[in-house]
Design an enzyme around this catalytic site. Structure first.
Site, PDB file in Angstrom:
ATOM      1  N   ASP A  63      49.362  78.801  28.096  1.00 12.49           N
ATOM      2  CA  ASP A  63      50.130  79.687  29.501  1.00 12.49           C
ATOM      3  C   ASP A  63      50.934  81.122  30.110  1.00 12.49           C
ATOM      4  O   ASP A  63      50.506  81.618  30.289  1.00 12.49           O
ATOM      5  CB  ASP A  63      50.456  78.743  30.525  1.00 12.49           C
ATOM      6  CG  ASP A  63      49.385  77.282  30.576  1.00 12.49           C
ATOM      7  OD1 ASP A  63      47.921  77.362  30.726  1.00 12.49           O
ATOM      8  OD2 ASP A  63      50.380  76.295  30.302  1.00 12.49           O
ATOM      9  N   HIS A  89      50.993  71.485  32.249  1.00 14.62           N
ATOM     10  CA  HIS A  89      49.933  72.405  32.060  1.00 14.62           C
ATOM     11  C   HIS A  89      48.611  71.984  32.694  1.00 14.62           C
ATOM     12  O   HIS A  89      47.164  71.415  32.564  1.00 14.62           O
ATOM     13  CB  HIS A  89      49.664  71.546  30.384  1.00 14.62           C
ATOM     14  CG  HIS A  89      48.483  73.120  30.010  1.00 14.62           C
ATOM     15  ND1 HIS A  89      48.647  74.512  29.932  1.00 14.62           N
ATOM     16  CD2 HIS A  89      47.296  71.727  29.986  1.00 14.62           C
ATOM     17  CE1 HIS A  89      47.112  74.753  29.589  1.00 14.62           C
ATOM     18  NE2 HIS A  89      46.601  73.437  28.951  1.00 14.62           N
TER      19      HIS A  89
END
Length: 334
Positions: free
Chosen positions: A159, A187
């Protein structure tokens, strides 16, 4: 050349591992001087596929790779490990509730945590990739009480890299010109990609990302959504989940644990929230900005948090708290 280190990759017959194993074995992660033994764990039905992976690793003729051990047994896989990269998990199938997914994974990560506790070195570094990564990591840690909680981390580097790359693309610079983006929280699609403290090098001058981009509505809107939903976008386009980019992110994450973060830079990593100064509840596996030195991470302290950020950080903490409660319920019955 020193003693070989023992590196475990689970889910080793899968897609991500296929992109990951070559990079590890050729020295991209632990350096060109570090020999290693690769231990590959997968479930019994995947052992034939795993044999093919072993053949390919042999055929790469890599000087650092001293031995490859394929196995479906935890007592073999977790023995004397220096590092464990837990990629394998139960994937979400169509029509599956997140709760069902959590239940299946609690079983896996309780078992692997117990195996780490019993067989691995107490100094082992454990990186959890398999989703839901934060909660799986917390369960593994709770199931390995003799290994310090700080030795467990989960992957939010993908990410982090996605956020860097979106900023770089928008400004027409390279992703190396962008530093100190932050991924806060889970996440999942509640994660908060934060560029309030990020810097970008534009024509040799370092400026804040907000100042460089001059488009607050994009930074607070589409940018965040793109990073949050990138995984789903890849699946939609490729009909398979991110593998190459996930493998690259794992390499980045583990290399930083091993060698430390560059001066003046921090990275995002899911770590135990105990003792943080950002108002995140204790006993969560939450992604924070960290710096790493001597294989030890520390929170980046003292970053001012505005109201917009606060709200986003609390939202993802709430999701993680709920996930944890569900998982702990399953843990007692697993």
């Amino acid at each position: 050349m020193g003693e070989p280190i023992r590196v475990l990759v689970t889910g080793a017959a899968g897609q991500i591992a296929y992109s990951l194993l070559y990079s590890i074995a050729k020295g991209d992660v632990f350096g060109k001087e570090q020999p290693l033994v690769l231990v590959l764990l997968d479930i019994t039905p995947m052992m034939t596929v795993l044999e093919g992976v072993v053949m390919e690793l042999q055929d790469c003729a890599l000087p650092l790779l001293r031995e490859v051990i394929p196995t479906d047994k935890e007592e073999v896989a977790f023995k004397d490990l220096d590092i464990a990269i837990l990629v394998g998990s139960m994937p979400r199938r169509e029509g599956m509730e997140r709760k069902d997914l959590l239940k299946a994974n609690v079983k896996i990560f309780k078992s692997q945590g117990a195996a780490l506790d019993k067989y691995a070195k107490k100094t082992v570094k454990v990186v959890v990739v398999g989703n839901p990564a934060n909660t799986n990591c917390l369960i593994a840690s709770k199931s390995a009480p003799s290994i310090p909680k700080e030795n467990f981390s989960c992957l939010t580097r993908l990410d982090h890299n996605r956020a860097k790359s979106q900023i770089a693309l928008k400004l027409g610079v390279t992703s190396n010109d962008v530093k100190n983006v932050i991924i806060w929280g889970n996440h999942s699609s509640t994660q908060y990609p934060d560029v309030n403290h990020a810097k970008v090098n534009v024509k040799g001058k370092e400026v804040g990302v907000y100042e460089a981009i001059k488009d607050d509505s994009w930074l607070k809107g589409d940018f965040i959504l793109t990073v949050q939903q990138r995984g789903a976008a890849v699946i939609k386009a490729r009909k398979l989940s991110s593998a190459m980019s996930a493998a690259k992110a794992i390499c980045d994450h583990v290399r930083d644990i091993w060698f430390g973060t560059p001066a003046g830079e921090f990275v995002s990593m899911g770590v135990i929230s105990d003792g943080n100064s950002y108002g995140v509840p204790e006993d969560l596996l939450y992604s924070f900005p960290v710096v790493i030195k001597d294989k030890t991470w520390k929170f980046v302290e003292g970053l001012p948090i505005n109201d917009f950020s606060r709200e986003k950080m609390d939202l993802t903490a709430k999701e993680l708290t709920e996930e944890k409660e569900t998982a702990v319920e399953f843990l007692s019955s697993a």
